[in-house]
Write a protein that holds these residues in place. Structure first.
Motif, short mmCIF file in Angstrom:
data_model
loop_
_atom_site.label_atom_id
_atom_site.label_comp_id
_atom_site.label_asym_id
_atom_site.label_seq_id
_atom_site.Cartn_x
_atom_site.Cartn_y
_atom_site.Cartn_z
N TYR A 132 46.14 -27.68 41.44
CA TYR A 132 46.13 -26.81 42.62
C TYR A 132 44.71 -26.39 42.93
O TYR A 132 44.01 -25.83 42.08
CB TYR A 132 47.00 -25.58 42.37
N LEU A 133 44.26 -26.67 44.16
CA LEU A 133 42.93 -26.30 44.61
C LEU A 133 42.99 -24.95 45.32
O LEU A 133 43.82 -24.75 46.22
CB LEU A 133 42.36 -27.36 45.56
N LEU A 134 42.10 -24.04 44.95
CA LEU A 134 42.10 -22.72 45.58
C LEU A 134 40.71 -22.10 45.52
O LEU A 134 39.87 -22.49 44.71
CB LEU A 134 43.10 -21.79 44.91
N ASP A 135 40.50 -21.15 46.41
CA ASP A 135 39.27 -20.36 46.43
C ASP A 135 39.51 -19.14 45.55
O ASP A 135 40.12 -18.16 45.97
CB ASP A 135 38.93 -19.95 47.86
N ALA A 136 39.04 -19.23 44.30
CA ALA A 136 39.29 -18.15 43.35
C ALA A 136 38.45 -16.91 43.62
O ALA A 136 38.68 -15.86 43.02
CB ALA A 136 39.00 -18.65 41.93
N GLY A 137 37.49 -17.01 44.54
CA GLY A 137 36.66 -15.85 44.84
C GLY A 137 37.26 -14.92 45.87
O GLY A 137 36.71 -13.85 46.14
N GLU A 138 38.40 -15.31 46.46
CA GLU A 138 39.07 -14.49 47.45
C GLU A 138 40.44 -14.06 46.93
O GLU A 138 41.10 -14.81 46.22
CB GLU A 138 39.25 -15.28 48.76
N PRO A 139 40.88 -12.85 47.26
CA PRO A 139 42.23 -12.42 46.85
C PRO A 139 43.28 -13.35 47.46
O PRO A 139 43.13 -13.81 48.60
CB PRO A 139 42.34 -11.00 47.40
N LEU A 140 44.31 -13.62 46.72
CA LEU A 140 45.39 -14.46 47.21
C LEU A 140 46.22 -13.69 48.23
O LEU A 140 46.68 -12.58 47.95
CB LEU A 140 46.28 -14.91 46.06
N VAL A 141 46.40 -14.26 49.42
CA VAL A 141 47.23 -13.62 50.42
C VAL A 141 48.69 -13.73 49.98
O VAL A 141 49.03 -14.50 49.07
CB VAL A 141 47.04 -14.26 51.81
N PRO A 168 34.62 -15.71 34.99
CA PRO A 168 35.75 -15.12 34.26
C PRO A 168 36.45 -14.02 35.05
O PRO A 168 37.68 -13.91 35.01
CB PRO A 168 35.10 -14.58 32.99
N ALA A 169 35.69 -13.22 35.77
CA ALA A 169 36.31 -12.13 36.55
C ALA A 169 37.18 -12.68 37.67
O ALA A 169 38.27 -12.16 37.95
CB ALA A 169 35.23 -11.21 37.12
N ASP A 170 36.71 -13.78 38.32
CA ASP A 170 37.50 -14.38 39.39
C ASP A 170 38.79 -14.98 38.84
O ASP A 170 39.87 -14.83 39.43
CB ASP A 170 36.68 -15.47 40.10
N ARG A 171 38.67 -15.65 37.71
CA ARG A 171 39.86 -16.26 37.11
C ARG A 171 40.84 -15.16 36.68
O ARG A 171 42.06 -15.29 36.85
CB ARG A 171 39.48 -17.14 35.93
N ALA A 172 40.31 -14.09 36.11
CA ALA A 172 41.17 -12.99 35.68
C ALA A 172 41.89 -12.35 36.87
O ALA A 172 43.06 -11.95 36.76
CB ALA A 172 40.35 -11.94 34.94
N ALA A 173 41.21 -12.28 38.02
CA ALA A 173 41.83 -11.70 39.21
C ALA A 173 43.01 -12.56 39.68
O ALA A 173 44.06 -12.05 40.07
CB ALA A 173 40.80 -11.55 40.33
N VAL A 174 42.82 -13.88 39.65
CA VAL A 174 43.91 -14.79 40.03
C VAL A 174 45.09 -14.65 39.07
O VAL A 174 46.25 -14.57 39.47
CB VAL A 174 43.42 -16.23 40.08
N GLU A 175 44.78 -14.61 37.78
CA GLU A 175 45.84 -14.52 36.77
C GLU A 175 46.56 -13.17 36.83
O GLU A 175 47.75 -13.08 36.51
CB GLU A 175 45.25 -14.75 35.38
N ALA A 176 45.84 -12.12 37.27
CA ALA A 176 46.48 -10.82 37.41
C ALA A 176 47.49 -10.84 38.55
O ALA A 176 48.53 -10.17 38.49
CB ALA A 176 45.42 -9.74 37.65
N GLN A 177 47.18 -11.60 39.60
CA GLN A 177 48.11 -11.70 40.73
C GLN A 177 49.28 -12.62 40.43
O GLN A 177 50.39 -12.40 40.92
CB GLN A 177 47.36 -12.21 41.97
N VAL A 178 49.04 -13.66 39.61
CA VAL A 178 50.10 -14.60 39.22
C VAL A 178 50.01 -14.76 37.70
O VAL A 178 49.35 -15.65 37.19
CB VAL A 178 49.93 -15.96 39.92
#
Length: 453
Positions: A132-141, A168-178
């Motif tokens: 899955y390709l995504l922009d990890a620097g932006e919050p997931l809508v 690491p912070a960007d990846r953690a933000a994605v994992e926190a949302q999903v």
């Protein structure tokens, strides 16, 4: 650039990993997946099929389009003229080295939404994993987050490709949302060599089993993804005991259970389908000038949800009836035997229900394979319900002029009514066939004192 997590060691010259005897299948989705897959394989998606799922397999160059309503796939590599309607699946043969190790399925581009997520989740669940390709620097809508959560819930393995630097912070933000993405492997979009090496690794073959689920006896819930799939059609169940289960001599109890569950599940499936169809119409009516393309995607998702509900209902009914037929606890091995025997008794139905330009529905035989987005199917006890928009309908809208919004909505409402009637008949036919098969098998078991499955 950040190093990916769990990166496989690159193969040295002369020590390449041998291709597996069974190649896993990996789905590419997200943002820019067409261009990314084309860069990995050196093969582009055909321009005539931008809305199709593209299946890449190793072999001499070739392309076939699978179109609902057509009995055979269309050879689009030979340039045989325009297609009557957009295909849902295109199979490409490409002599790319990576495809000696893995089959790739590239999802069509588009904005996440309920119908798209349903179809995509079914494709991922039938495959071995997801890139899955995504922009990890932006919050997931909201819809993107819902899509990722649905895919992670059914994927065997998940690889995330960040389209820009993701620390690491960007990846953690994605994992926190999903949270289900906590075990995903990360790569950067520019690290194509590492992704290609990953696709050649055996990690994709280690898919964890998704436990089978059966609905509660009080009713069914609508399934956005295909759940409840047991392994009865793929491999034999382990025998829990060598002795055959004892069969009850009571010929009344199981018939009562069959009648009650049949009535209960027939009503539940029809009600859930009606609610799902109403929600579909509301979504399509917001922008009716995008018909019939959005309607076709919605019908594809509706097919999957209706088929899932039918399968869950059938499995619950079978388990309830034969729990009454067998004395004591119904063993899993017995249930597998019974379900397999019933599957062989129920006549297949490979028809596709096509919505026509006049808002009617026509049943076309021999075209059900075209409805699959991937060419992969999960075992189901009852034949799937296949819905699509006909080629004539597409041609009418695209070449004879799009009606005004009011006329488009009127056509949509009429078409939905035709779908409601046609699927209602299909549901009734499937339950009737199931009741006949269950009744015959249960009756034989009681008459002979042993399960004959």
């Amino acid at each position: 650039m950040n190093l990916p997590l769990n990166r496989p060691a690159p193969a040295r010259a002369g020590s390449a990993v041998e291709p597996p005897p069974v190649r896993p299948t990996v789905v590419f989705a997200g943002t820019g997946q067409h261009e990314y897959a084309a860069g990995l394989l050196g093969a582009a998606v055909p321009e005539s099929a931008p809305a199709a799922y593209v299946v890449f397999r190793h072999g001499p160059a070739g392309a076939r389009a699978f179109i609902p309503g057509h009995r055979e796939p269309r050879d689009i590599a030979a340039g045989t003229g325009p297609l009557t309607r957009p295909p849902r699946r295109v199979a490409l043969s490409v002599p790319a080295p990576t495809l000696e190790y893995v089959h790739l399925i590239v999802a069509p581009a588009g904005t996440p939404g309920p119908a798209r997520t349903t179809v995509l989740a079914d494709a991922v669940r039938c495959a071995d994993g997801l890139v899955y390709l995504l922009d990890a620097g932006e919050p997931l809508v909201g819809e993107r987050r819902s899509e990722l959560a649905a895919l992670a819930a059914v994927a065997g393995r998940v690889v995330l490709v960040a389209t820009r630097d993701a620390g690491p912070a960007d990846r953690a933000a994605v994992e926190a949302q999903v949270p289900a993405l906590a075990t995903a492997t990360w790569y950067h979009v520019d690290d194509a060599a590492a992704v290609a090496a990953d696709l050649r690794s055996p990690q994709w073959l280690a898919r964890p089993a998704i436990p089978a689920q059966r609905p509660a006896s009080s009713g069914l819930r609508s399934a956005g993804t295909r759940e409840g799939d047991a392994s009865w059609a793929a491999e034999p169940a382990r025998a829990e005991a060598s002795a055959s289960s004892r069969v009850s001599g009571d010929d009344v109890a199981w018939r009562q259970v069959l009648a009650e569950r049949l009535s209960e599940h027939r009503t539940a499936v029809r009600d859930l389908f009606a609610d799902d169809l109403d929600a579909l119409v509301e979504r399509c009516a917001v922008d009716p000038l995008r018909l019939p393309d959005t309607f076709d995607t919605e019908l594809h998702a509706l097919s999957l949800r209706a088929s899932a509900c039918l399968d869950m209902a059938a499995r619950d009914l079978v388990a309830a009836v034969f729990s009454t037929v067998v004395e004591g606890r119904l063993r899993e091995s017995d249930l597998v035997r019974v379900t397999t025997a019933l599957w062989r008794r129920v006549e297949p139905d490979d028809r596709t229900l096509l919505v026509t330009a006049t808002a009617g529905v026509a049943a076309v035989s021999g075209a059900a394979d075209a409805v699959s987005a991937t060419g992969l199917f999960s075992p189901s006890l009852l034949p799937q319900v296949s819905l699509a928009v006909s080629g004539n309908c597409h041609l009418s809208w695209h070449y004879r002029g799009v009606p005004d919004p009011a006329a488009a909505r009127e056509w949509l409402y009429h078409a939905a009514g035709s779908v409601r009637d046609a699927v209602g008949v299909a549901i009734e036919d499937r339950f009737a066939a199931l009741a006949e098969a269950v009744g015959a098998l249960a009756g034989d078991a009681v008459d002979h004192g042993v399960l004959l499955a």
